[in-house]
Design an enzyme around this catalytic site. Structure first.
Site, PDB file in Angstrom:
ATOM      1  N   LYS A  37      -6.798   6.404  11.002  1.00 56.99           N
ATOM      2  CA  LYS A  37      -8.221   6.230  11.290  1.00 56.99           C
ATOM      3  C   LYS A  37      -8.517   6.379  12.776  1.00 56.99           C
ATOM      4  CE  LYS A  37      -9.863   3.404   7.475  1.00 56.99           C
ATOM      5  NZ  LYS A  37     -10.484   2.118   7.114  1.00 56.99           N
ATOM      6  N   ASP A  78      -5.051   1.832  10.947  1.00 55.98           N
ATOM      7  CA  ASP A  78      -6.457   1.678  11.356  1.00 55.98           C
ATOM      8  C   ASP A  78      -6.518   1.325  12.844  1.00 55.98           C
ATOM      9  OD1 ASP A  78      -9.119   1.109  11.633  1.00 55.98           O
ATOM     10  OD2 ASP A  78      -9.206  -0.427  10.083  1.00 55.98           O
ATOM     11  N   PHE A 137     -13.817   3.343   4.526  1.00 59.41           N
ATOM     12  CA  PHE A 137     -12.897   2.518   3.753  1.00 59.41           C
ATOM     13  C   PHE A 137     -12.416   3.332   2.556  1.00 59.41           C
ATOM     14  CE2 PHE A 137     -11.999  -0.556   0.347  1.00 59.41           C
ATOM     15  CZ  PHE A 137     -10.995  -1.287   0.965  1.00 59.41           C
ATOM     16  N   VAL A 138     -11.103   3.424   2.390  1.00 55.96           N
ATOM     17  CA  VAL A 138     -10.566   4.260   1.310  1.00 55.96           C
ATOM     18  C   VAL A 138      -9.696   3.457   0.338  1.00 55.96           C
ATOM     19  CG1 VAL A 138     -10.665   6.447   2.581  1.00 55.96           C
ATOM     20  CG2 VAL A 138      -8.640   5.007   2.804  1.00 55.96           C
ATOM     21  N   GLY A 142       0.774  -1.245   0.000  1.00 60.38           N
ATOM     22  CA  GLY A 142       0.000   0.000   0.000  1.00 60.38           C
ATOM     23  C   GLY A 142       0.797   1.282   0.000  1.00 60.38           C
ATOM     24  N   ARG A 175      -5.077   0.819  -6.781  1.00 59.15           N
ATOM     25  CA  ARG A 175      -3.780   1.296  -6.272  1.00 59.15           C
ATOM     26  C   ARG A 175      -3.185   2.391  -7.148  1.00 59.15           C
ATOM     27  NH1 ARG A 175      -2.187  -2.122  -2.151  1.00 59.15           N
ATOM     28  NH2 ARG A 175      -2.572  -4.333  -2.422  1.00 59.15           N
ATOM     29  N   GLU A 189       3.927   4.206   6.415  1.00 61.51           N
ATOM     30  CA  GLU A 189       2.658   3.475   6.290  1.00 61.51           C
ATOM     31  C   GLU A 189       1.656   4.293   5.491  1.00 61.51           C
ATOM     32  OE1 GLU A 189       1.214   0.819   6.424  1.00 61.51           O
ATOM     33  OE2 GLU A 189       1.360  -0.298   8.291  1.00 61.51           O
ATOM     34  N   ASP A 190       0.887   3.613   4.671  1.00 63.00           N
ATOM     35  CA  ASP A 190      -0.179   4.282   3.946  1.00 63.00           C
ATOM     36  C   ASP A 190      -1.297   4.691   4.904  1.00 63.00           C
ATOM     37  OD1 ASP A 190      -0.737   1.644   4.492  1.00 63.00           O
ATOM     38  OD2 ASP A 190      -1.379   1.107   2.472  1.00 63.00           O
TER      39      ASP A 190
END
Ligand code: 5GP
Length: 176
Positions: free
Chosen positions: A131, A103, A152-153, A45, A165, A99-100
């Site tokens: 998040k 959560d 959710f993205v 990601g 992606r 990190e992308d």
């Protein structure tokens, strides 16, 4: 915008992301001006975020892409996760995990613990998106791009079932 069965709407434009990435880079440069950090992007990601971030960083640094392998271990409690792809030279280094999205923060915590066990001198994290659960749990993340709730993205490296992606913007799911 549709990906398979789900509908998404634009949440963050490429232009906003670009400005934020530059701002994050300035903060990191200031904090690490006397160090040579090792950036550790977590695949898949974070590949796009990491690429843009690295182009903005103007201090000596290294980059080493890593992956997390999930496998069912022998322990009955379920899945074990471990870092793969890093080299041994992380001992004594100042690491910045890239990190992308964070959560629950469980992935990040596991990686941080593993890196400290490997003898990293310091471990920090830069996350493009955070998040609500990570915020609530006070997961330590030194550099944060944007705050989200539970949505959710996809896009900018993030996928839905492998798709999305390649998108330049970040999209959130409609009708959750
Ligand atoms: P955590 O361990 O913090 O709960 O989960 C982090 C990982 O879950 C991220 O690195 C990412 O792979 C995935 N993830 C969490 N939220 C999202 C999301 O909204 N979209 C996508 N595509 N992946 C997510």
């Amino acid at each position: 915008m549709k990906l398979k069965d789900l509908t998404f709407k634009k949440l963050l434009t490429a232009d906003r992301i670009e400005k934020k990435v530059a701002a994050l880079a300035r903060q990191i440069e200031e904090d690490y001006q006397d160090k040579t950090p090792v950036f550790l992007p977590i695949l898949n990601g974070s590949f796009m975020f990491a690429s843009d971030l690295m182009k903005e960083i103007n201090i000596p640094c290294r980059v080493s892409f890593v992956k997390i392998s999930s496998y069912s271990g022998t322990v009955s409690t379920g899945q074990l996760k471990t870092l793969i792809g890093h080299d041994e030279s992380l001992f004594g280094t100042d690491i910045i995990i890239v990190e992308d999205i964070v959560d629950t923060g469980l992935t990040l915590q596991k990686i941080s613990d593993e890196l400290k066990d490997l003898g990293a001198k310091s471990v920090e994290c830069v996350a493009l998106l955070r998040k609500q659960p990570a915020r609530e749990k006070n997961i330590p993340i030194r550099y944060i791009g944007f705050e989200l709730e539970h949505e959710f993205v996809v896009g900018y490296g993030l996928d839905y079932d492998g798709l999305g992606r390649n998108l330049r913007d970040v999209y959130s799911r409609v009708g959750e």
